[in-house]
Design a protein around this motif. Structure first.
Motif, mmCIF file in Angstrom:
data_model
loop_
_atom_site.group_PDB
_atom_site.id
_atom_site.type_symbol
_atom_site.label_atom_id
_atom_site.label_comp_id
_atom_site.label_asym_id
_atom_site.label_seq_id
_atom_site.Cartn_x
_atom_site.Cartn_y
_atom_site.Cartn_z
ATOM 1 N N PHE A 59 -35.992 -13.515 2.748
ATOM 2 C CA PHE A 59 -37.330 -13.965 3.103
ATOM 3 C C PHE A 59 -37.768 -15.185 2.296
ATOM 4 C CE2 PHE A 59 -37.480 -9.979 5.231
ATOM 5 C CZ PHE A 59 -38.485 -10.081 6.185
ATOM 6 N N GLY A 60 -36.967 -15.587 1.359
ATOM 7 C CA GLY A 60 -37.299 -16.785 0.582
ATOM 8 C C GLY A 60 -38.351 -16.567 -0.481
ATOM 9 N N PHE A 61 -38.555 -15.320 -0.929
ATOM 10 C CA PHE A 61 -39.542 -15.064 -1.981
ATOM 11 C C PHE A 61 -39.086 -15.689 -3.294
ATOM 12 C CE2 PHE A 61 -40.458 -11.160 0.639
ATOM 13 C CZ PHE A 61 -41.709 -11.584 1.061
ATOM 14 N N GLU A 62 -40.039 -16.201 -4.017
ATOM 15 C CA GLU A 62 -39.769 -16.732 -5.351
ATOM 16 C C GLU A 62 -40.169 -15.663 -6.363
ATOM 17 O OE1 GLU A 62 -41.639 -20.055 -8.364
ATOM 18 O OE2 GLU A 62 -41.739 -20.443 -6.211
ATOM 19 N N TYR A 63 -39.200 -15.128 -7.098
ATOM 20 C CA TYR A 63 -39.481 -14.007 -7.998
ATOM 21 C C TYR A 63 -38.424 -13.928 -9.093
ATOM 22 C CZ TYR A 63 -35.584 -11.579 -5.764
ATOM 23 O OH TYR A 63 -34.333 -11.236 -5.303
ATOM 24 N N GLU A 64 -38.725 -13.164 -10.126
ATOM 25 C CA GLU A 64 -37.751 -12.792 -11.146
ATOM 26 C C GLU A 64 -37.578 -11.284 -11.090
ATOM 27 O OE1 GLU A 64 -38.401 -14.268 -15.076
ATOM 28 O OE2 GLU A 64 -39.172 -16.204 -14.357
ATOM 29 N N PHE A 65 -36.342 -10.824 -11.090
ATOM 30 C CA PHE A 65 -36.076 -9.394 -11.008
ATOM 31 C C PHE A 65 -35.934 -8.820 -12.407
ATOM 32 C CE2 PHE A 65 -33.732 -5.513 -10.151
ATOM 33 C CZ PHE A 65 -34.372 -5.041 -9.013
ATOM 34 N N TYR A 66 -36.712 -7.780 -12.703
ATOM 35 C CA TYR A 66 -36.653 -7.118 -14.005
ATOM 36 C C TYR A 66 -36.139 -5.697 -13.820
ATOM 37 C CZ TYR A 66 -39.087 -10.476 -17.038
ATOM 38 O OH TYR A 66 -39.429 -11.568 -17.797
ATOM 39 N N SER A 67 -35.201 -5.313 -14.639
ATOM 40 C CA SER A 67 -34.650 -3.962 -14.631
ATOM 41 C C SER A 67 -35.225 -3.177 -15.796
ATOM 42 C CB SER A 67 -33.123 -4.024 -14.750
ATOM 43 O OG SER A 67 -32.595 -2.798 -15.210
ATOM 44 N N SER A 68 -35.753 -1.989 -15.509
ATOM 45 C CA SER A 68 -36.274 -1.125 -16.565
ATOM 46 C C SER A 68 -35.187 -0.802 -17.584
ATOM 47 C CB SER A 68 -36.828 0.163 -15.953
ATOM 48 O OG SER A 68 -37.221 1.075 -16.950
ATOM 49 N N THR A 69 -33.991 -0.524 -17.100
ATOM 50 C CA THR A 69 -32.873 -0.210 -17.993
ATOM 51 C C THR A 69 -32.633 -1.339 -18.988
ATOM 52 O OG1 THR A 69 -31.802 1.124 -16.286
ATOM 53 C CG2 THR A 69 -30.417 0.352 -18.090
ATOM 54 N N LYS A 70 -32.620 -2.566 -18.481
ATOM 55 C CA LYS A 70 -32.371 -3.719 -19.343
ATOM 56 C C LYS A 70 -33.519 -3.917 -20.338
ATOM 57 C CE LYS A 70 -31.405 -8.703 -19.127
ATOM 58 N NZ LYS A 70 -30.319 -8.624 -20.129
ATOM 59 N N CYS A 71 -34.755 -3.748 -19.858
ATOM 60 C CA CYS A 71 -35.917 -3.927 -20.742
ATOM 61 C C CYS A 71 -35.905 -2.922 -21.886
ATOM 62 C CB CYS A 71 -37.209 -3.795 -19.938
ATOM 63 S SG CYS A 71 -37.568 -5.202 -18.865
ATOM 64 N N TYR A 72 -35.532 -1.671 -21.578
ATOM 65 C CA TYR A 72 -35.464 -0.658 -22.639
ATOM 66 C C TYR A 72 -34.284 -0.923 -23.566
ATOM 67 C CZ TYR A 72 -39.066 2.669 -21.090
ATOM 68 O OH TYR A 72 -40.250 3.279 -20.792
ATOM 69 N N LYS A 73 -33.093 -1.119 -22.998
ATOM 70 C CA LYS A 73 -31.886 -1.214 -23.828
ATOM 71 C C LYS A 73 -31.811 -2.509 -24.622
ATOM 72 C CE LYS A 73 -28.871 1.988 -21.370
ATOM 73 N NZ LYS A 73 -27.544 2.217 -20.748
ATOM 74 N N ASP A 74 -32.373 -3.600 -24.080
ATOM 75 C CA ASP A 74 -32.330 -4.886 -24.789
ATOM 76 C C ASP A 74 -33.476 -5.051 -25.777
ATOM 77 O OD1 ASP A 74 -30.153 -5.345 -23.236
ATOM 78 O OD2 ASP A 74 -30.962 -7.052 -22.138
ATOM 79 N N GLY A 75 -34.327 -4.029 -25.900
ATOM 80 C CA GLY A 75 -35.403 -4.079 -26.894
ATOM 81 C C GLY A 75 -36.633 -4.835 -26.459
ATOM 82 N N ILE A 76 -36.699 -5.237 -25.196
ATOM 83 C CA ILE A 76 -37.863 -5.987 -24.706
ATOM 84 C C ILE A 76 -39.130 -5.150 -24.827
ATOM 85 C CG2 ILE A 76 -38.881 -7.023 -22.627
ATOM 86 C CD1 ILE A 76 -35.991 -7.763 -21.797
ATOM 87 N N PHE A 77 -38.989 -3.831 -24.708
ATOM 88 C CA PHE A 77 -40.145 -2.935 -24.793
ATOM 89 C C PHE A 77 -40.368 -2.379 -26.198
ATOM 90 C CE2 PHE A 77 -39.886 -1.587 -20.033
ATOM 91 C CZ PHE A 77 -40.616 -2.719 -19.679
#
Length: 528
Positions: free
Chosen positions: A143-161
């Protein structure tokens, strides 16, 4: 004032006065941020997605609608940068196996584990969660949406949270008591916002937390074997329960705008309070009504009772789906296959009117938001999608060339090269007919009076010298009146006897497109 400034002021006033709901939402958000860029340098729009089952149209709708608000915001405040995050809660534990997933034994064997820690039953991706995420991204990209995909797993494991989790731990008692007040009595005793990942089974444990150790930010908990263990709350060793996770995420990512379904309003209200305790204002929110199946039940990923995005796009263009999402978001809507032709024709009607409107009224036309103001002109002649479906009902096509044979005879200015959108619709009509209409066609015999009236129609068609749709419609009307039919019953009889269905197009338009001689042959075939 020079002409350039005057023109810019008129454009600004136009956007500020539009009653289209995306502009209403965008103006409210602009007011919430005090008409200036937030400290992080941009306004953050977020959508949430739970990948426990196949992404259905409701999931897509949240991204489409949020994008419409974002586009309206950009029109209102072009100097304020924006960003859209599509957040996947893929670290959630699988609680229920969906009904529409192959090799479901794999999922049953891994209940309770994070979606990204379960093998992919499709054997296409690294995990079940990764597969579901990929399916959603595929359609968003289409559909041509402009977005960034965030993964909960990555946010938790990479320390973002991690900082937000530390903040939540520092306010553990207040947040825990806040959530407990909303729970049933038996759940309160075992509740903790933190859910440890069991090192033995890799399951997300919803109960068993004994204590939070604030000095080193660890928790003591009972593992799957019944033994007490100690684990860090950081780097993916723990996940938050849903309600706490919702508010923590708003705080951690500094979200400015998020919409959600009516069914999670209570959870969102709680998340707002949690976000405030953590030290930030909650985002501006918009809640939409639910999508229902053909039985009036809420669509569900686990039941698979909605329409998948793949299915819709097999039978109608993506623009019709975007239009369906724009239309009346505060109204509960049935989401089943019968609405696809209706949504497609409504989209076509709005696009046909768009270029005749002044620039102010164009803002309130749904296709302005479907196409983000870049609305194309479409050459369809007088042909609707419903008319194509009924043409297919009459001629039983195996491919689109059969339909084009009738169309090119009806209007010599229409062809696949000059009318590419119509060509796509013809292909969709063939798919829809063969998958849905063909199997459910049910012809009935005419009553004595209907038989006489249809014979009269055949004779009048033999004697007419016009192929004009309006004049042919008048012939059908006149016969209905002459035989004292209620007109709706007369047309329904024609549909049921000639086309094998209870609804249909304007008969004049159908006869004109199908052809006089072909309609006469159809009558002879069906009434004999």
């Amino acid at each position: 004032m020079n002409l350039g400034k005057m023109e810019n002021k008129q454009i600004k006033n136009k956007f500020e006065s539009s009653n289209a709901w995306p502009f209403v939402e965008a103006r409210a958000l602009l007011k919430k941020i005090n008409y200036k860029t937030p400290n992080k340098g941009f306004v953050l729009f977020e959508t949430g997605y739970g990948p426990s089952g196949l992404p259905h149209i409701g999931t897509f709708g949240e991204v489409a609608r949020t994008t419409m608000v974002r586009n309206a915001f950009i029109k209102l405040a072009p100097n304020i940068p924006t960003k859209l995050i599509c957040f996947s809660d893929d670290m959630d534990g699988l609680r229920k196996v969906p009904d529409n997933i192959p090799n479901s034994d794999i999922l049953y064997d891994n209940l309770g584990k994070a979606l990204t820690n379960i093998p992919d039953p499709y054997q296409e991706h690294s995990s079940y969660g990764a597969n579901m995420n990929n399916r959603l991204k595929k359609f968003l990209d289409n559909f041509g949406f402009e977005y960034e995909f965030y993964s909960s797993t990555k946010c938790y494991k990479d320390g973002i949270f991690n900082n937000a989790l530390k903040n939540l731990a520092d306010n553990y008692a207040e947040i825990t008591n806040l959530v407990k007040a909303t729970l049933r009595e038996e759940r309160r005793a075992s509740y903790s916002p933190f859910m440890p990942v069991c090192p033995i089974t890799n399951k997300i444990l919803e109960t068993g937390v004994k204590a939070l150790n604030i000095e080193d930010y660890t928790i003591d908990f009972i593992d799957s074997n019944g033994d007490t263990q100690n684990i860090s709350i950081f780097n993916g060793h723990c996940k938050l329960q849903w309600k706490a996770d919702f508010g923590m995420r708003w705080h951690a990512l500094d979200v400015d705008y998020e919409m959600y379904g009516k069914d999670i309003i209570p959870s969102a209200e709680l998340a707002k309070k949690i976000s405030k305790i953590l030290g930030k204002k909650a985002p501006y929110n918009f809640h939409y009504e639910l999508f229902l199946d053909d039985k009036g039940q809420k669509i569900s990923k686990s039941k698979g009772n909605g329409i998948s995005i793949e299915k819709w796009l097999r039978y109608a263009p993506k623009e019709s789906l975007a239009y369906y999402m724009f239309n009346k978001p505060k109204t509960a809507k049935r989401l089943h296959f019968d609405i696809i032709p209706k949504a497609t024709d409504e989209y076509l009607n709005f696009i046909n009117r768009f270029h005749d409107l002044d620039s102010v009224k164009q803002l309130d036309n749904p296709v302005y938001h479907v196409h983000n103001s870049n609305v194309p002109e479409i050459n369809m002649g007088n042909i609707s999608f419903s008319l194509l479906l009924n043409l297919a009902s009459a001629c039983n096509p195996d491919n689109k060339d059969i339909l084009w044979g009738f169309i090119s005879k009806y209007d010599k200015t229409l062809n696949a090269d000059l009318s590419p959108f119509l060509d796509v619709l013809v292909e969709y009509a063939v798919n829809y007919y063969n998958d849905f209409i063909k199997a459910h066609k049910s012809y009935r015999e005419a009553t004595k009076l209907e038989y006489q009236a249809i014979l009269r129609l055949k004779e009048d068609l033999k004697n007419t010298d016009t192929n004009d749709a309006k004049q042919l419609q008048n012939i059908v009307y006149q016969i209905g009146n002459d035989f004292n039919f209620e007109l709706k019953d007369w047309f329904k009889a024609l549909y049921e006897i000639l086309l094998g269905q209870s609804t249909g197009p304007r008969m004049g338009s159908f006869i004109s497109l199908f052809g006089i001689n072909e309609t006469i042959k159809l009558i002879e075939e069906k009434i004999n």
